[in-house]
Design a protein around this motif. Structure first.
Motif, PDB file in Angstrom:
ATOM      1  N   GLY A  23      33.007  42.994  45.630  1.00 54.94           N
ATOM      2  CA  GLY A  23      33.429  44.163  46.393  1.00 54.94           C
ATOM      3  C   GLY A  23      33.235  45.458  45.629  1.00 54.94           C
ATOM      4  N   ALA A  24      33.503  45.433  44.330  1.00 54.61           N
ATOM      5  CA  ALA A  24      33.301  46.635  43.523  1.00 54.61           C
ATOM      6  C   ALA A  24      31.815  46.993  43.438  1.00 54.61           C
ATOM      7  CB  ALA A  24      33.871  46.427  42.129  1.00 54.61           C
ATOM      8  N   ILE A  25      30.969  45.979  43.310  1.00 53.13           N
ATOM      9  CA  ILE A  25      29.525  46.238  43.239  1.00 53.13           C
ATOM     10  C   ILE A  25      29.015  46.794  44.561  1.00 53.13           C
ATOM     11  CG2 ILE A  25      27.266  45.114  43.040  1.00 53.13           C
ATOM     12  CD1 ILE A  25      28.589  43.243  40.944  1.00 53.13           C
ATOM     13  N   VAL A  26      29.382  46.129  45.666  1.00 53.03           N
ATOM     14  CA  VAL A  26      28.933  46.606  46.982  1.00 53.03           C
ATOM     15  C   VAL A  26      29.509  47.991  47.261  1.00 53.03           C
ATOM     16  CG1 VAL A  26      29.100  46.171  49.471  1.00 53.03           C
ATOM     17  CG2 VAL A  26      28.575  44.293  47.918  1.00 53.03           C
ATOM     18  N   GLY A  27      30.771  48.202  46.904  1.00 49.37           N
ATOM     19  CA  GLY A  27      31.384  49.512  47.097  1.00 49.37           C
ATOM     20  C   GLY A  27      30.703  50.602  46.288  1.00 49.37           C
ATOM     21  N   THR A  28      30.289  50.272  45.071  1.00 47.42           N
ATOM     22  CA  THR A  28      29.581  51.254  44.242  1.00 47.42           C
ATOM     23  C   THR A  28      28.244  51.628  44.867  1.00 47.42           C
ATOM     24  OG1 THR A  28      30.654  50.415  42.252  1.00 47.42           O
ATOM     25  CG2 THR A  28      28.632  51.680  41.945  1.00 47.42           C
ATOM     26  N   VAL A  29      27.538  50.642  45.371  1.00 44.20           N
ATOM     27  CA  VAL A  29      26.249  50.906  46.026  1.00 44.20           C
ATOM     28  C   VAL A  29      26.450  51.810  47.245  1.00 44.20           C
ATOM     29  CG1 VAL A  29      24.389  49.807  47.335  1.00 44.20           C
ATOM     30  CG2 VAL A  29      25.166  48.799  45.188  1.00 44.20           C
ATOM     31  N   MET A  30      27.567  51.607  47.947  1.00 43.50           N
ATOM     32  CA  MET A  30      27.845  52.395  49.154  1.00 43.50           C
ATOM     33  C   MET A  30      28.587  53.702  48.862  1.00 43.50           C
ATOM     34  SD  MET A  30      28.781  49.330  51.776  1.00 43.50           S
ATOM     35  CE  MET A  30      28.612  50.330  53.238  1.00 43.50           C
ATOM     36  N   GLY A  31      28.888  53.963  47.593  1.00 41.67           N
ATOM     37  CA  GLY A  31      29.545  55.207  47.213  1.00 41.67           C
ATOM     38  C   GLY A  31      31.060  55.159  47.306  1.00 41.67           C
ATOM     39  N   GLN A  32      31.650  53.999  47.500  1.00 44.81           N
ATOM     40  CA  GLN A  32      33.101  53.856  47.606  1.00 44.81           C
ATOM     41  C   GLN A  32      33.568  52.652  46.783  1.00 44.81           C
ATOM     42  OE1 GLN A  32      35.294  55.791  49.250  1.00 44.81           O
ATOM     43  NE2 GLN A  32      33.669  57.187  49.890  1.00 44.81           N
ATOM     44  N   PRO A  33      33.526  52.754  45.445  1.00 46.31           N
ATOM     45  CA  PRO A  33      33.873  51.588  44.633  1.00 46.31           C
ATOM     46  C   PRO A  33      35.319  51.118  44.796  1.00 46.31           C
ATOM     47  CG  PRO A  33      33.573  53.507  43.243  1.00 46.31           C
ATOM     48  CD  PRO A  33      33.144  53.895  44.621  1.00 46.31           C
ATOM     49  N   SER A  34      36.265  52.040  44.952  1.00 41.99           N
ATOM     50  CA  SER A  34      37.667  51.639  45.107  1.00 41.99           C
ATOM     51  C   SER A  34      37.879  50.902  46.424  1.00 41.99           C
ATOM     52  CB  SER A  34      38.585  52.855  45.058  1.00 41.99           C
ATOM     53  OG  SER A  34      38.499  53.468  43.798  1.00 41.99           O
ATOM     54  N   LEU A  35      37.306  51.406  47.486  1.00 41.77           N
ATOM     55  CA  LEU A  35      37.423  50.754  48.785  1.00 41.77           C
ATOM     56  C   LEU A  35      36.748  49.381  48.767  1.00 41.77           C
ATOM     57  CD1 LEU A  35      38.438  51.036  51.670  1.00 41.77           C
ATOM     58  CD2 LEU A  35      36.256  52.095  52.256  1.00 41.77           C
ATOM     59  N   GLY A  36      35.609  49.290  48.107  1.00 42.36           N
ATOM     60  CA  GLY A  36      34.931  47.999  47.981  1.00 42.36           C
ATOM     61  C   GLY A  36      35.752  47.003  47.192  1.00 42.36           C
ATOM     62  N   LEU A  37      36.389  47.468  46.122  1.00 39.63           N
ATOM     63  CA  LEU A  37      37.236  46.592  45.320  1.00 39.63           C
ATOM     64  C   LEU A  37      38.416  46.081  46.136  1.00 39.63           C
ATOM     65  CD1 LEU A  37      38.012  45.344  42.563  1.00 39.63           C
ATOM     66  CD2 LEU A  37      39.275  47.452  42.111  1.00 39.63           C
ATOM     67  N   ILE A  38      39.063  46.973  46.869  1.00 38.52           N
ATOM     68  CA  ILE A  38      40.199  46.567  47.702  1.00 38.52           C
ATOM     69  C   ILE A  38      39.754  45.573  48.765  1.00 38.52           C
ATOM     70  CG2 ILE A  38      41.880  47.401  49.402  1.00 38.52           C
ATOM     71  CD1 ILE A  38      42.041  49.979  47.677  1.00 38.52           C
ATOM     72  N   ALA A  39      38.643  45.845  49.419  1.00 39.57           N
ATOM     73  CA  ALA A  39      38.139  44.933  50.451  1.00 39.57           C
ATOM     74  C   ALA A  39      37.788  43.579  49.839  1.00 39.57           C
ATOM     75  CB  ALA A  39      36.923  45.546  51.136  1.00 39.57           C
ATOM     76  N   GLY A  40      37.182  43.579  48.672  1.00 36.06           N
ATOM     77  CA  GLY A  40      36.832  42.330  48.009  1.00 36.06           C
ATOM     78  C   GLY A  40      38.053  41.522  47.612  1.00 36.06           C
ATOM     79  N   VAL A  41      39.091  42.189  47.132  1.00 38.29           N
ATOM     80  CA  VAL A  41      40.326  41.492  46.762  1.00 38.29           C
ATOM     81  C   VAL A  41      40.986  40.909  48.007  1.00 38.29           C
ATOM     82  CG1 VAL A  41      42.662  41.826  45.884  1.00 38.29           C
ATOM     83  CG2 VAL A  41      40.735  42.762  44.635  1.00 38.29           C
ATOM     84  N   VAL A  42      41.005  41.673  49.089  1.00 41.02           N
ATOM     85  CA  VAL A  42      41.618  41.175  50.330  1.00 41.02           C
ATOM     86  C   VAL A  42      40.863  39.959  50.842  1.00 41.02           C
ATOM     87  CG1 VAL A  42      42.013  41.735  52.763  1.00 41.02           C
ATOM     88  CG2 VAL A  42      42.687  43.356  50.988  1.00 41.02           C
ATOM     89  N   LEU A  43      39.534  40.036  50.885  1.00 36.06           N
ATOM     90  CA  LEU A  43      38.741  38.895  51.363  1.00 36.06           C
ATOM     91  C   LEU A  43      38.890  37.686  50.439  1.00 36.06           C
ATOM     92  CD1 LEU A  43      35.501  40.695  52.581  1.00 36.06           C
ATOM     93  CD2 LEU A  43      37.313  39.674  53.973  1.00 36.06           C
ATOM     94  N   GLY A  44      38.904  37.943  49.131  1.00 36.00           N
ATOM     95  CA  GLY A  44      39.096  36.853  48.184  1.00 36.00           C
ATOM     96  C   GLY A  44      40.465  36.210  48.314  1.00 36.00           C
ATOM     97  N   ALA A  45      41.484  37.023  48.536  1.00 33.34           N
ATOM     98  CA  ALA A  45      42.844  36.502  48.713  1.00 33.34           C
ATOM     99  C   ALA A  45      42.952  35.680  49.992  1.00 33.34           C
ATOM    100  CB  ALA A  45      43.853  37.639  48.720  1.00 33.34           C
TER     101      ALA A  45
END
Length: 59
Positions: A23-45
């Motif tokens: 999520g952090a990697i995809v978020g960084t590519v899309m310009g929103q690393p924090s949002l990507g990290l949160i989305a990745g943690v939610v999906l992983g959880a």
């Protein structure tokens, strides 16, 4: 005598780790690393919880 259970419990923690890193990697590519990290943690959880519930029902 071997008194261990016949099947070992499953662990879903890897999904949490992969989700947060991915999520952090995809978020960084899309310009929103924090949002990507949160989305990745939610999906992983969610995935880890699903594996836990499935494993609990299996035993």
């Amino acid at each position: 005598m071997n008194d261990t259970p016949s099947s070992s419990p499953l662990g879903g923690g890897i999904l949490l780790a992969i989700g947060s890193i991915g999520g952090a990697i995809v978020g960084t590519v899309m310009g929103q690393p924090s949002l990507g990290l949160i989305a990745g943690v939610v999906l992983g959880a969610l995935g880890a919880t699903a594996i836990w519930l499935w494993d609990k029902a299996r035993h």
